[in-house]
Enzyme design. Structure first.
Site, PDB file in Angstrom:
ATOM      1  N   LYS A 117     -32.477  28.367  21.141  1.00  0.00           N
ATOM      2  CA  LYS A 117     -33.876  28.493  21.567  1.00  0.00           C
ATOM      3  C   LYS A 117     -34.342  27.148  22.111  1.00  0.00           C
ATOM      4  O   LYS A 117     -33.827  26.111  21.705  1.00  0.00           O
ATOM      5  CB  LYS A 117     -34.779  28.885  20.382  1.00  0.00           C
TER       6      LYS A 117
HETATM    7  P1  NAD Z   1     -45.952  36.737  27.172  1.00  0.00           P
HETATM    8  O1  NAD Z   1     -46.354  35.317  27.311  1.00  0.00           O
HETATM    9  O2  NAD Z   1     -45.545  37.517  28.369  1.00  0.00           O
HETATM   10  O3  NAD Z   1     -47.111  37.565  26.436  1.00  0.00           O
HETATM   11  C1  NAD Z   1     -47.709  37.173  25.259  1.00  0.00           C
HETATM   12  C2  NAD Z   1     -48.975  38.014  25.122  1.00  0.00           C
HETATM   13  O4  NAD Z   1     -49.555  37.780  23.843  1.00  0.00           O
HETATM   14  C3  NAD Z   1     -50.042  37.690  26.151  1.00  0.00           C
HETATM   15  O5  NAD Z   1     -50.675  38.902  26.548  1.00  0.00           O
HETATM   16  C4  NAD Z   1     -51.040  36.834  25.370  1.00  0.00           C
HETATM   17  O6  NAD Z   1     -52.355  36.870  25.909  1.00  0.00           O
HETATM   18  C5  NAD Z   1     -50.941  37.514  24.025  1.00  0.00           C
HETATM   19  N1  NAD Z   1     -51.407  36.712  22.897  1.00  0.00           N
HETATM   20  C6  NAD Z   1     -51.157  35.425  22.593  1.00  0.00           C
HETATM   21  N2  NAD Z   1     -51.789  35.081  21.460  1.00  0.00           N
HETATM   22  C7  NAD Z   1     -52.455  36.188  21.060  1.00  0.00           C
HETATM   23  C8  NAD Z   1     -53.303  36.474  19.960  1.00  0.00           C
HETATM   24  N3  NAD Z   1     -53.585  35.543  19.051  1.00  0.00           N
HETATM   25  N4  NAD Z   1     -53.805  37.736  19.842  1.00  0.00           N
HETATM   26  C9  NAD Z   1     -53.510  38.688  20.750  1.00  0.00           C
HETATM   27  N5  NAD Z   1     -52.735  38.468  21.815  1.00  0.00           N
HETATM   28  C10 NAD Z   1     -52.203  37.226  21.960  1.00  0.00           C
HETATM   29  O7  NAD Z   1     -44.785  36.726  26.066  1.00  0.00           O
HETATM   30  P2  NAD Z   1     -43.701  37.851  25.792  1.00  0.00           P
HETATM   31  O8  NAD Z   1     -42.467  37.496  26.536  1.00  0.00           O
HETATM   32  O9  NAD Z   1     -44.319  39.194  25.938  1.00  0.00           O
HETATM   33  O10 NAD Z   1     -43.389  37.556  24.249  1.00  0.00           O
HETATM   34  C11 NAD Z   1     -44.206  38.090  23.208  1.00  0.00           C
HETATM   35  C12 NAD Z   1     -43.424  38.018  21.917  1.00  0.00           C
HETATM   36  O11 NAD Z   1     -42.193  38.740  22.072  1.00  0.00           O
HETATM   37  C13 NAD Z   1     -43.006  36.605  21.472  1.00  0.00           C
HETATM   38  O12 NAD Z   1     -42.995  36.563  20.062  1.00  0.00           O
HETATM   39  C14 NAD Z   1     -41.588  36.497  21.994  1.00  0.00           C
HETATM   40  O13 NAD Z   1     -40.815  35.552  21.271  1.00  0.00           O
HETATM   41  C15 NAD Z   1     -41.103  37.908  21.753  1.00  0.00           C
HETATM   42  N6  NAD Z   1     -39.948  38.308  22.550  1.00  0.00           N
HETATM   43  C16 NAD Z   1     -39.977  38.282  23.910  1.00  0.00           C
HETATM   44  C17 NAD Z   1     -38.856  38.714  24.613  1.00  0.00           C
HETATM   45  C18 NAD Z   1     -38.860  38.790  26.113  1.00  0.00           C
HETATM   46  O14 NAD Z   1     -37.865  39.281  26.682  1.00  0.00           O
HETATM   47  N7  NAD Z   1     -39.892  38.387  26.800  1.00  0.00           N
HETATM   48  C19 NAD Z   1     -37.698  39.130  23.937  1.00  0.00           C
HETATM   49  C20 NAD Z   1     -37.714  39.149  22.539  1.00  0.00           C
HETATM   50  C21 NAD Z   1     -38.849  38.742  21.857  1.00  0.00           C
END
Ligand code: NAD
Length: 437
Positions: free
Chosen positions: A123
């Site tokens: 990471k």
């Molecule tokens: P992203 O940046 O695209 O989206 C994050 C979203 O969460 C945004 O809409 C943001 O406004 C919202 N957010 C942030 N803080 C918040 C809060 N306190 N309350 C409500 N909404 C809030 O990120 P992502 O890629 O969608 O990742 C989201 C989660 O999924 C993370 O934990 C990430 O580690 C995990 N994840 C992502 C992937 C991937 O392929 N993108 C894969 C596995 C896990």
């Protein structure tokens, strides 16, 4: 171990879990102890798998638009390469800490092992607030960070991907910078790129698609189906918005969604395509400002406690805590985000009969399709999206079944069952490889 010793170990682990709530890496270590204790593994092996193999801290000087130099702090952590090259996203966020990155790298190791793909865990992160950076500053930050971690990453060593606040455009810059500095094409050094520069069809949607597959599997075990189920989604970014879109298309009623700008609620089900349209037009890609008949605004955290069948936390870690776990009404919680539920909250949810599909299974769709992208880059042979989606579903449904069976066999939660499976596979690889020298 006598029953009394086992009880004491369990009590110690649970206490550590409670104390570790604020520190993701301590939480990760305690989770390994809990799974390791159930498997009867010795302390030395557990210590080996708890510690990351390599930790790199870098400073990232960036020439800002106003001419001054700002120095950002970045990290890359390789947790384990015993089952294959390290794999894991890059996060740009003001709250990034080394302990968060170490924990996220470790969770990637179990995630790859649970879905049984030949990759380990890594990471990266940069402490920054990308919303305050111009396009040029973001690009210079990404390129300099890539240059600084280049000694560690590579198609056969460690392959980054997108995570919070990073996307395909940023991955394109990572690939381009590595290509420029190494003097040869480096498509396989990073996944999550745009299609025209070595991306895989279906990668953008993969994590959300995987979340939906896991919801289908879990609801089926509980005698329910997605059509007609009510759902709340916290976070409307890559993972949350795609999950909401696919659930809506399958006939679920997505009654609540939230993002950093607030939350929306419609008891008859939000019009997700129209909300997505609004978000795509918003400069920061936020739900703020969306209005439609019957849609009410909510305070952000309220989305977690809506009376729904399925809750999908898809924002950040540490959202379901001992403070709100008692008010969670959803029967099923499917973790789109990494680490959204604290250990204390986990115990409360378990006592209240809530079923949690853990992150290392529920959001593994992203890393599975990243694996496909990497394979395609190495072969320079690209698949159709249907093939990607089919293979993804096979891998995730099989992993779900194994975790479900393991949970029944050991009479543990799905999270502990998934951890035990991941740990068993990693320890088996260590046993087969031996410990160098
Ligand atoms: P992203 O940046 O695209 O989206 C994050 C979203 O969460 C945004 O809409 C943001 O406004 C919202 N957010 C942030 N803080 C918040 C809060 N306190 N309350 C409500 N909404 C809030 O990120 P992502 O890629 O969608 O990742 C989201 C989660 O999924 C993370 O934990 C990430 O580690 C995990 N994840 C992502 C992937 C991937 O392929 N993108 C894969 C596995 C896990």
């Amino acid at each position: 171990m006598t029953p009394e010793q086992a009880r004491q170990t369990q009590a110690t682990v649970e206490r550590t879990l409670r104390e570790a709530e604020v520190n993701p890496y301590e939480m990760f270590r305690a989770q390994v102890d809990l799974a390791g204790e159930k498997l009867g593994y010795p302390a030395d092996i557990l210590e080996m798998v708890k510690r990351p193999e390599r930790v790199l801290e870098v400073s990232v000087p960036v020439r800002m638009d106003d001419g001054r130099i700002e120095v950002f702090r970045g990290y890359r952590v390789q947790h384990s390469s015993v089952r294959g090259p390290c794999k894991g996203g890059i996060r740009f966020h003001p709250a990034v800490t080394i302990d968060e990155v170490k924990a996220l790298a470790g969770w990637m190791t179990w995630k790859c092992a649970v879905v049984d793909i030949p990759l380990g865990g890594g990471k990266g992160g940069v402490v920054c607030d990308p919303t305050t950076l111009s396009e040029g500053e973001l690009e210079r930050l990404t390129r300099r960070y890539t240059a600084m971690i280049l000694p560690l990453i590579g198609p056969h060593h460690d392959i980054p991907a997108p995570d919070v606040n990073t996307n395909a455009r940023i991955m394109n810059w990572v690939m381009d910078t590595a290509t420029a500095l190494r003097g040869e094409p480096m498509y396989g050094i990073v996944t999550g790129k745009d299609l025209a520069v070595g991306g895989a069809r279906g990668r953008r949607e993969a994590t959300g698609r995987g979340v939906v597959i896991v919801i289908e599997e879990l609801l089926a075990r509980l005698g329910r189906e997605v059509a007609g189920a009510t759902v709340a989604v916290q976070g409307f970014g890559n993972v949350g918005s795609v999950a909401a879109q696919l659930l809506h298309a399958k006939g679920a009623k997505v009654v609540g969604v939230s993002d950093i700008s607030g939350a929306l609620y419609d008891p008859t089900g939000l019009d997700i395509p129209s909300l997505l349209e609004h978000v795509s037009r918003s400069p920061q890609r936020l739900i703020a400002g969306y209005t439609a008949p019957g849609v009410q605004p909510l305070a952000g955290p309220e989305v977690l406690t809506l009376d729904v069948d399925v809750l999908v936390p898809a924002a950040l870690e540490g959202q379901i805590t001992e403070v709100n776990a008692g008010q969670i009404k959803a029967r099923v919680i499917v973790e789109g985000a990494n680490g959204p539920t604290t250990p204390e909250a986990d115990l409360i949810l378990e006592e209240r009969g809530r079923v949690v599909a853990p992150d290392i299974l529920a959001n593994a769709g992203g890393v599975v399709v990243s694996y496909f992208e990497w394979v395609q880059n190495l072969q320079n042979f690209y698949w159709e999206e249907a093939e990607t989606n089919e293979r993804l579903a096979v891998i995730l449904r099989r992993a779900f079944q194994s975790v479900w069976d393991n949970a029944k066999k050991h009479d543990v939660s799905l999270r502990t069952a998934a951890f035990m499976m991941g740990l068993e596979r990693v320890v088996e690889a260590i046993r087969l490889r031996g410990v160098f020298p």
